[in-house]
Design an enzyme around this catalytic site. Sequence first.
Site, PDB file in Angstrom:
ATOM      1  N   LYS A 109       0.822  -1.217   0.000  1.00  0.00           N
ATOM      2  CA  LYS A 109       0.000   0.000   0.000  1.00  0.00           C
ATOM      3  C   LYS A 109       0.851   1.261   0.000  1.00  0.00           C
ATOM      4  O   LYS A 109       0.357   2.344  -0.303  1.00  0.00           O
ATOM      5  CB  LYS A 109      -0.975  -0.017   1.160  1.00  0.00           C
ATOM      6  CG  LYS A 109      -2.036  -1.116   0.982  1.00  0.00           C
ATOM      7  CD  LYS A 109      -3.144  -1.028   2.013  1.00  0.00           C
ATOM      8  CE  LYS A 109      -4.188  -2.105   1.771  1.00  0.00           C
ATOM      9  NZ  LYS A 109      -3.707  -3.446   2.199  1.00  0.00           N
TER      10      LYS A 109
HETATM   11  C1  LIG Z   1      -4.372  -4.580   1.624  1.00  0.00           C
HETATM   12  C2  LIG Z   1      -3.582  -5.834   1.622  1.00  0.00           C
HETATM   13  C3  LIG Z   1      -3.905  -6.936   0.785  1.00  0.00           C
HETATM   14  C4  LIG Z   1      -5.123  -6.938  -0.106  1.00  0.00           C
HETATM   15  O1  LIG Z   1      -5.025  -6.017  -1.162  1.00  0.00           O
HETATM   16  P1  LIG Z   1      -6.340  -5.554  -1.949  1.00  0.00           P
HETATM   17  O2  LIG Z   1      -5.896  -4.525  -2.903  1.00  0.00           O
HETATM   18  O3  LIG Z   1      -7.264  -5.013  -0.893  1.00  0.00           O
HETATM   19  O4  LIG Z   1      -6.911  -6.758  -2.592  1.00  0.00           O
HETATM   20  C5  LIG Z   1      -3.073  -8.026   0.774  1.00  0.00           C
HETATM   21  N1  LIG Z   1      -1.999  -8.088   1.580  1.00  0.00           N
HETATM   22  C6  LIG Z   1      -1.656  -7.076   2.405  1.00  0.00           C
HETATM   23  C7  LIG Z   1      -0.469  -7.214   3.269  1.00  0.00           C
HETATM   24  C8  LIG Z   1      -2.438  -5.914   2.461  1.00  0.00           C
HETATM   25  O5  LIG Z   1      -2.100  -4.929   3.293  1.00  0.00           O
END
Ligand SMILES: *Cc1c(COP(=O)(O)O)cnc(C)c1O
Length: 439
Positions: A109
């Site tokens: 993210k």
């Molecule tokens: C947010 C997140 C996900 C999922 O990603 P999406 O875009 O919501 O499908 C997977 N792994 C981690 C570590 C995350 O923080």
Amino acid sequence: MALAFASTRSPEQKISFKEAVFRGLAPDGGLYHPDAVPDLRELFQTFSPDTGFIEIAGNTLQALLPSEFSTEEARAICQRAFPFSPILRKMDEDLSILELFHGPSCAFKDFGASFLAAVMDSILAGKDQRAVILTATSGDTGSAVARAFYGSSNIDVVILYPSGRVSPLQEKQLTTLGGNISALEVKGSFDDCQRMVKDAFVDRELIDRILLSSANSINLGRLLPQSFYYIWAAAQVSQDERPLLFCVPSGNFGNLTAGVLAWSWGLEVERFIAATNANDVVPEYLESGVFTPRPSVQTYSNAMDVGDPSNFERLLAIFGGDWEEMSAVITGDTVTDQETLRTIAEVEKKSGVFLCPHTAVGYLASRRFLEAYQGSGKPQIISLGTAAPGKFTEIVEEASGKKPPLPEQLAGVMELEKKSVMMENSLGALKEFLLGRFG
Ligand SMILES: *Cc1c(COP(=O)(O)O)cnc(C)c1O
């Protein structure tokens, strides 16, 4: 012709990327989505294993939005946004992990949050205007946002989190930055925090006096940059003739949607594997054609515990709502908690590599796909690594019997002093704080 963006629910009202970034969610509750499908095949062909990530990101941004960013602006934004890079780690002949967790909060993210911060900053810089990003967090996304906007001279960030309900490490990450980042410790649940934020965005007095914006994961400014690392990874393996698949551990499906967008612009990808934990409404849809959102259940890969993924609406938009077309490009697979633990243990034992529980879900789905593969032209799979194993020490240790190293970005944060403001769970209290500080 310039790319414009419209809500998934009212395609006729178009706005620019820059506007969409400040609006976040469309007024009708839909998600902003490109109104056309640009053909970037020629650009992608100029990328090789030697092309750097920032170059790929900048050139792609400029090619997508030529009327909004000059080549220099696009490059400067990407340079500012990405002082960290993805790393492609080869596990064996057929399978690599695309490590997306070398940014400040050690999760993928960071790419979206950091790009959004750089774009907003560059838009506001010439305007003598300040914005306040208001966001509620249950733990993880808040720290990516806080780190991304930390030090911005045009933007303040206010993060609401539920008192006593985030992990000690998460709390320290949220509350120790200071500067333009304020952490509000709310006497209530995550849902209370979310409600306060929602109420603030529709409060006349607040929106008249402060330029309020959100940075949540459905913001187009977080979605778009996530396509860049698919393009970079495909360039890394472009000498390899085998068909390429991406496997994406998914929850709210923003990450996967960004990859599918890159494919729609001409990136050569044979197929995507959507790997989920027990929250499997999308794999179920891909199998049956029926989408049945339901309350989420708790698992070890908790950042993927989403029962009604927001970005499904964007996926439907890409495929014109056609199940057959979507299932020709995306395959689902579901991994249980027991399988997740076993995968973490097996991979550590075999190759000495620690996987976080989310990355392990994708890893096992990739393995199973390769094992079941029939016929000639065996593919290669790039499986996305979404967080550093050291962020999930307890689970990784429970699975493997060994402690993963704490990433250097997080080491030391436990010793810093917590600076937060205790707050009653009411819009009145939030309003008083915001107007007092920024009004
Ligand atoms: C947010 C997140 C996900 C999922 O990603 P999406 O875009 O919501 O499908 C997977 N792994 C981690 C570590 C995350 O923080």
